[in-house]
Design a protein around this motif. Structure first.
Motif, PDB file in Angstrom:
ATOM      1  N   PRO A 126       3.018-100.406  37.528  1.00 22.99           N
ATOM      2  CA  PRO A 126       3.535-101.346  36.663  1.00 22.99           C
ATOM      3  C   PRO A 126       3.876-102.659  37.466  1.00 22.99           C
ATOM      4  O   PRO A 126       3.940-103.800  36.763  1.00 22.99           O
ATOM      5  CB  PRO A 126       4.714-100.724  36.026  1.00 22.99           C
ATOM      6  CG  PRO A 126       5.100 -99.515  36.817  1.00 22.99           C
ATOM      7  CD  PRO A 126       3.911 -99.126  37.525  1.00 22.99           C
ATOM      8  N   ILE A 127       4.253-102.655  38.456  1.00 21.08           N
ATOM      9  CA  ILE A 127       4.773-103.693  39.342  1.00 21.08           C
ATOM     10  C   ILE A 127       3.645-104.696  39.550  1.00 21.08           C
ATOM     11  O   ILE A 127       3.373-105.741  39.331  1.00 21.08           O
ATOM     12  CB  ILE A 127       5.407-103.357  40.650  1.00 21.08           C
ATOM     13  CG1 ILE A 127       6.713-102.915  40.600  1.00 21.08           C
ATOM     14  CG2 ILE A 127       5.445-104.775  41.558  1.00 21.08           C
ATOM     15  CD1 ILE A 127       7.543-102.358  41.688  1.00 21.08           C
ATOM     16  N   VAL A 128       2.421-103.809  39.984  1.00 23.80           N
ATOM     17  CA  VAL A 128       1.050-104.737  39.933  1.00 23.80           C
ATOM     18  C   VAL A 128       0.760-105.500  38.931  1.00 23.80           C
ATOM     19  O   VAL A 128       0.348-106.588  38.676  1.00 23.80           O
ATOM     20  CB  VAL A 128       0.064-103.696  40.774  1.00 23.80           C
ATOM     21  CG1 VAL A 128      -1.216-104.484  40.719  1.00 23.80           C
ATOM     22  CG2 VAL A 128       0.450-103.132  42.154  1.00 23.80           C
ATOM     23  N   LEU A 129       0.772-104.663  37.695  1.00 27.38           N
ATOM     24  CA  LEU A 129       0.405-105.177  36.398  1.00 27.38           C
ATOM     25  C   LEU A 129       1.269-106.473  35.860  1.00 27.38           C
ATOM     26  O   LEU A 129       0.824-107.482  35.549  1.00 27.38           O
ATOM     27  CB  LEU A 129       0.138-104.058  35.340  1.00 27.38           C
ATOM     28  CG  LEU A 129      -0.534-102.978  35.366  1.00 27.38           C
ATOM     29  CD1 LEU A 129      -0.367-102.046  34.307  1.00 27.38           C
ATOM     30  CD2 LEU A 129      -2.068-103.667  35.328  1.00 27.38           C
ATOM     31  N   ALA A 130       2.434-105.976  36.167  1.00 29.15           N
ATOM     32  CA  ALA A 130       3.657-107.340  36.007  1.00 29.15           C
ATOM     33  C   ALA A 130       3.199-108.601  36.639  1.00 29.15           C
ATOM     34  O   ALA A 130       3.521-109.686  36.399  1.00 29.15           O
ATOM     35  CB  ALA A 130       5.022-106.789  35.969  1.00 29.15           C
ATOM     36  N   TRP A 131       2.862-108.204  38.123  1.00 28.99           N
ATOM     37  CA  TRP A 131       2.573-109.481  38.979  1.00 28.99           C
ATOM     38  C   TRP A 131       1.561-110.487  38.681  1.00 28.99           C
ATOM     39  O   TRP A 131       1.444-111.551  38.416  1.00 28.99           O
ATOM     40  CB  TRP A 131       2.694-109.047  40.402  1.00 28.99           C
ATOM     41  CG  TRP A 131       3.991-108.910  40.904  1.00 28.99           C
ATOM     42  CD1 TRP A 131       4.982-108.051  40.573  1.00 28.99           C
ATOM     43  CD2 TRP A 131       4.317-109.046  42.237  1.00 28.99           C
ATOM     44  NE1 TRP A 131       6.041-108.151  41.410  1.00 28.99           N
ATOM     45  CE2 TRP A 131       5.686-108.720  42.630  1.00 28.99           C
ATOM     46  CE3 TRP A 131       3.778-109.895  43.205  1.00 28.99           C
ATOM     47  CZ2 TRP A 131       6.515-108.944  43.713  1.00 28.99           C
ATOM     48  CZ3 TRP A 131       4.519-110.440  44.633  1.00 28.99           C
ATOM     49  CH2 TRP A 131       5.771-109.922  44.737  1.00 28.99           C
TER      50      TRP A 131
END
Length: 389
Positions: A97-102
């Motif tokens: 989710p961090i990659v998607l959010a970034w």
């Protein structure tokens, strides 16, 4: 009898004997030398065999040492993998989710906010702040320090990141994309919060049942939980969470948590009425503070009471009749009553025995306390109705 001696034959015989002896000596010498050579060869062979044996043993020791090292390494890797399986799973679960959010925030900053190439810095600012405060929260919880402010900051930054992603999706008329990116921004902090709670449970030593009770208290009694936290913060490290909760409960209901629902409601009404009456009485000058202890003011025993301070305009109660010794003994007696060391209306003998001083001062303090003691009408007692046969 002939005396002829054949010296030549003797010499021949002696020479022959000497030759034989020389031959024998040479033979023995050759044998000795051969034996010495054989012994030397045997010792050399033994030394060579011993050296070979030592080299073989050393090789075996090194081989066993390498095998033990490899086994320890694999055992350490297996133990580390088993011990850190949760960390690895959490890293994957939070990393996705961090990659998607970034990606969503960078796209939002580049297109929606029109930052261009500088849009890549937006997720660094927002998500970086979120995870930095999350890291500080983890350190504080691990060290047993307060982490409430850091956790609140983490969630503020997390909601800011989710808001940016949601706004980006709405700006593109794609609400599903915005909601998905917003949830991706929140999934990581949610998992991190669960990790922090687990770590907090390990540090505090509280069981899962205790944590569930604490969580339910926050949900069911938010104001009372806030009051308990305030009491714990005011009293310092010496008070336990359970003691702070009971103190907050007593402040609210006037009775303990074990009381029935009827008693809690009645106690809450009584506390509310007493609070209003006490405030009204305090505004009228019925109370005073002496040495940090709240005392009722007996107006009939005061000489010259000033109810208004000309300098501040606030009510001021000045007790002029009591001597310093009486006022000091009265203060200490009130403190002893507050801590339960003396009854509400102690006798003069009990005051003198517990706090010292003269009997005259003890009698005067006893009379003051007796005059200030409120008249309490006992509540009617209820007995269960007898069962009908």
């Amino acid at each position: 009898m002939s005396t002829y001696v054949d010296y030549k034959a003797q010499r021949t015989t002696a020479a022959a004997n000497a030759a034989v002896q020389l031959t024998e000596a040479q033979t023995r010498q050759a044998q000795v030398q051969a034996q010495i050579a054989q012994d030397t060869q045997d010792r050399a062979a033994k030394r060579k065999a011993a050296a070979a044996q030592q080299r073989w043993l050393a090789t075996q020791d090194r081989r066993q040492a390498r095998q033990a090292t490899v086994q320890r390494m694999w055992a350490g890797l297996r133990e580390g993998a088993v011990a850190n399986i949760g960390f690895l799973l959490g890293l994957v679960a939070m990393g996705a989710p961090i990659v998607l959010a970034w990606a969503g925030q960078a796209e939002s900053a580049a297109k929606t906010l029109q930052f261009g190439a500088l849009g890549l810095l937006m997720p660094v600012v927002v998500e970086g702040a979120t995870w930095y405060t999350a890291y500080l929260t983890h350190k504080a919880v691990k060290a047993g320090r307060p982490a409430g402010l850091l956790r609140a900051a983490t969630w503020v930054f997390a909601f800011v990141a989710a808001g940016l992603n949601l706004w980006h999706g709405l700006a593109e008329n794609n609400a599903a994309k915005g909601v998905g990116l917003a949830l991706a921004s929140l999934f990581g902090p949610v998992l991190w919060e669960l990790t922090v709670i687990s770590r907090q449970q390990e540090v505090s030593g509280r069981s899962g049942a205790q944590l569930r009770i604490a969580l339910w208290r926050r949900i069911r009694y938010p104001r009372l939980s806030w009051s308990a936290a305030s009491i714990a913060a005011a009293r310092g490290e010496g008070v336990t969470p359970e003691a702070a909760w009971e103190a907050a409960w007593m402040d609210r209901f006037g009775v303990g948590p074990a009381a029935s629902r009827r008693d809690r409601r009645l106690g809450k009404a009584i506390v509310k009425a007493n609070r209003k009456a006490d405030r009204k009485a305090a505004s009228g000058g019925a109370y005073m503070i002496v040495g940090g202890v709240i005392l009722r003011t007996d107006l009939t025993r005061l000489a010259g009471v000033s109810t208004m301070d000309s300098g501040t305009g606030y009510p001021a109660i000045v007790q002029q009749e009591l001597s310093p010794g009486t006022a000091d003994l009265l203060t200490r007696t009130r403190a002893a009553i507050t801590t339960g060391e003396l009854p509400v209306t102690p006798s003069a003998k009990a005051i003198q025995k517990h706090l010292g001083g003269g009997m005259d001062l003890a009698r005067e303090v006893r009379d003051i306390l007796a005059a200030q003691a409120p008249e309490v009408t006992p509540l009617p007692t209820y007995s269960p109705r007898p069962a009908v046969a």
